[in-house]
Motif scaffolding. Sequence first.
Motif, mmCIF file in Angstrom:
data_model
loop_
_atom_site.group_PDB
_atom_site.id
_atom_site.type_symbol
_atom_site.label_atom_id
_atom_site.label_comp_id
_atom_site.label_asym_id
_atom_site.label_seq_id
_atom_site.Cartn_x
_atom_site.Cartn_y
_atom_site.Cartn_z
ATOM 1 N N SER A 8 12.462 26.634 65.074
ATOM 2 C CA SER A 8 13.047 25.383 64.563
ATOM 3 C C SER A 8 12.077 24.724 63.593
ATOM 4 O O SER A 8 10.861 24.848 63.727
ATOM 5 C CB SER A 8 13.327 24.421 65.715
ATOM 6 O OG SER A 8 14.176 25.029 66.665
ATOM 7 N N SER A 9 12.633 24.007 62.635
ATOM 8 C CA SER A 9 11.769 23.337 61.659
ATOM 9 C C SER A 9 11.110 22.107 62.286
ATOM 10 O O SER A 9 11.621 21.534 63.263
ATOM 11 C CB SER A 9 12.567 22.924 60.426
ATOM 12 O OG SER A 9 13.391 21.816 60.715
ATOM 13 N N THR A 11 11.011 19.271 60.968
ATOM 14 C CA THR A 11 11.952 18.172 60.755
ATOM 15 C C THR A 11 12.993 18.120 61.866
ATOM 16 O O THR A 11 13.324 17.035 62.359
ATOM 17 C CB THR A 11 12.638 18.316 59.382
ATOM 18 O OG1 THR A 11 11.628 18.402 58.373
ATOM 19 C CG2 THR A 11 13.545 17.138 59.091
ATOM 20 N N GLY A 35 11.345 22.222 55.560
ATOM 21 C CA GLY A 35 12.190 23.002 56.458
ATOM 22 C C GLY A 35 11.540 24.239 57.036
ATOM 23 O O GLY A 35 12.210 25.073 57.631
ATOM 24 N N LYS A 36 10.234 24.358 56.897
ATOM 25 C CA LYS A 36 9.546 25.525 57.450
ATOM 26 C C LYS A 36 9.517 25.426 58.979
ATOM 27 O O LYS A 36 9.488 24.350 59.546
ATOM 28 C CB LYS A 36 8.145 25.626 56.894
ATOM 29 C CG LYS A 36 8.143 25.803 55.387
ATOM 30 C CD LYS A 36 6.967 26.577 54.921
ATOM 31 C CE LYS A 36 6.948 26.951 53.475
ATOM 32 N NZ LYS A 36 7.749 26.294 52.557
ATOM 33 N N SER A 37 9.505 26.595 59.630
ATOM 34 C CA SER A 37 9.522 26.616 61.091
ATOM 35 C C SER A 37 8.211 26.076 61.657
ATOM 36 O O SER A 37 7.162 26.128 61.004
ATOM 37 C CB SER A 37 9.753 28.035 61.600
ATOM 38 O OG SER A 37 8.603 28.830 61.398
#
Length: 68
Positions: A8-9, A11, A35-37
């Motif tokens: 999950s990101s 964010t 939005g990177k994990s």
Amino acid sequence: MTNLGLESSVTEWVIEYPEVQCVLDSLGIDQSCQGKSLEYVCRQMDLEPHFVLKQLHEVIEDDSAINE
């Protein structure tokens, strides 16, 4: 407990569980990571992803225990 994980990101974590922001801040993890994990960001910062995940879960558990 949570449907979010290492994939999950950052964010997503903050949106779903705002109480984790203090952990992210203390580790220097910026929530605007495009939005990177969580796992990717941890590895880029030389943080152990599973350690960070454990800390996030602890904050969520502590917060839910307080709100019961």
